[in-house]
Design an enzyme around this catalytic site. Structure first.
Site, PDB file in Angstrom:
ATOM      1  N   SER A  32       4.228  -3.785 -24.647  1.00 28.31           N
ATOM      2  CA  SER A  32       4.194  -3.862 -26.110  1.00 28.31           C
ATOM      3  C   SER A  32       4.278  -5.317 -26.542  1.00 28.31           C
ATOM      4  CB  SER A  32       5.382  -3.099 -26.696  1.00 28.31           C
ATOM      5  OG  SER A  32       5.526  -3.332 -28.080  1.00 28.31           O
ATOM      6  N   LYS A  55      10.523  -2.821 -23.039  1.00 32.04           N
ATOM      7  CA  LYS A  55       9.171  -3.352 -22.894  1.00 32.04           C
ATOM      8  C   LYS A  55       9.160  -4.699 -22.164  1.00 32.04           C
ATOM      9  CE  LYS A  55       7.222   0.224 -24.533  1.00 32.04           C
ATOM     10  NZ  LYS A  55       6.406   1.087 -23.649  1.00 32.04           N
ATOM     11  N   TYR A  71      14.348  -1.028 -27.683  1.00 28.03           N
ATOM     12  CA  TYR A  71      12.923  -0.866 -27.404  1.00 28.03           C
ATOM     13  C   TYR A  71      12.354  -2.141 -26.784  1.00 28.03           C
ATOM     14  CZ  TYR A  71       7.986   0.228 -28.095  1.00 28.03           C
ATOM     15  OH  TYR A  71       6.650   0.465 -27.891  1.00 28.03           O
TER      16      TYR A  71
END
Length: 267
Positions: free
Chosen positions: A139, A156, A152
């Protein structure tokens, strides 16, 4: 020449579905894996008859990986050329507001699932190499840590690290390792709330922040290019390219921007 095979996790919708369609259009056999059986069936219905198989898989289940890959190979004629570690979930909000259950689920799916997928994919990719590929969905949040998406972002960054590590670890085996680094992509994930305590969905936050939403087809084309090219990390979307540029050439400005803003900048 035998038809090539790609195995896709998170294939019931979004990026996984778009990549399944792109590779099927390119003549590949597609193994669709997900926990959503209805979604997998819908994806398969979009592909040519006889060109796909469906495999219920929770990516946190290491033994389940072995079963799903073996079943896919049996359906495809015995080979798997690409494993696309795509399954993942979003999470956002201040780290102090997240529950232990939310954090553990995100780590398990976004990180443990990728690690288990790499382990399970290795013997299949080694046999089908040289030129076989492990493709991971990272990401833009794996380029620079994003305020409001710390967990998150951590997952990633981890996917990015796994990609770089295995690119070296598996080079002598003829296995290529790649990652996709998308920014905000137009998928059903954008309709999810950032966390259980939030009433605001991700799409609303993105739009209110003035950030672009990239068509999912762009990710599918990037996946095709990743498998057929030699770039380690493939940026997808304006936000991803902007963050990558700033992190390399204007790190001080990027840090200042992130410290003054609490808007998400990941997929």
């Amino acid at each position: 020449m035998a038809r090539k095979t790609i195995f896709i996790t998170g294939g019931a919708s979004g990026i996984g579905r778009a990549v399944a369609q792109r590779f099927a259009d390119g003549g590949w056999f597609v193994g669709i894996a997900d926990i959503d059986e209805a979604g997998m069936a819908a994806t398969a219905a979009m592909l040519p008859v006889g060109q796909s198989s469906c495999h219920k898989l929770d990516v946190r289940d290491r033994a389940g990986w072995d079963v799903a890959l073996a079943d896919c190979a049996a359906a495809s004629g015995g080979r798997i050329d690409v494993v696309f570690n795509n399954a993942g979930i979003p999470i956002g909000g201040a780290i102090v507001d997240l529950t232990p259950e939310e954090i553990e689920r995100t780590l398990d799916i976004n990180m443990k699932g990728v690690i288990f997928g790499a382990q399970a994919a290795y013997p299949w990719l080694k046999v089908s190499g040289p030129g076989s590929v492990l493709l991971n969905t990272a990401s833009a949040a794996g380029i620079y840590g994003t305020p409001g998406a710390s967990v998150y972002s951590a997952t990633k960054f981890g996917v990015r690290a796994i990609t770089e590590s295995l690119d070296g670890e598996w080079a002598d085996d003829g296995i290529c390792v790649r990652s996709l680094m998308p920014s905000f992509i137009d998928t059903p994930l954008l309709s999810h709330a950032t966390n259980r305590a939030s009433n605001e969905d991700i799409r609303t936050r993105v739009v209110n922040a003035g950030l672009e939403i990239t068509p999912v087809g762009d990710v599918a084309e990037a996946a095709w290019a990743a498998v057929h090219g030699d770039k380690l990390h493939i940026l997808v979307g304006k936000t991803a390219r902007r963050i990558a540029f700033a992190s390399r050439w204007m790190p001080g400005s990027l840090r200042k921007q992130m410290r003054s803003s609490n808007r998400p900048l990941g997929k």
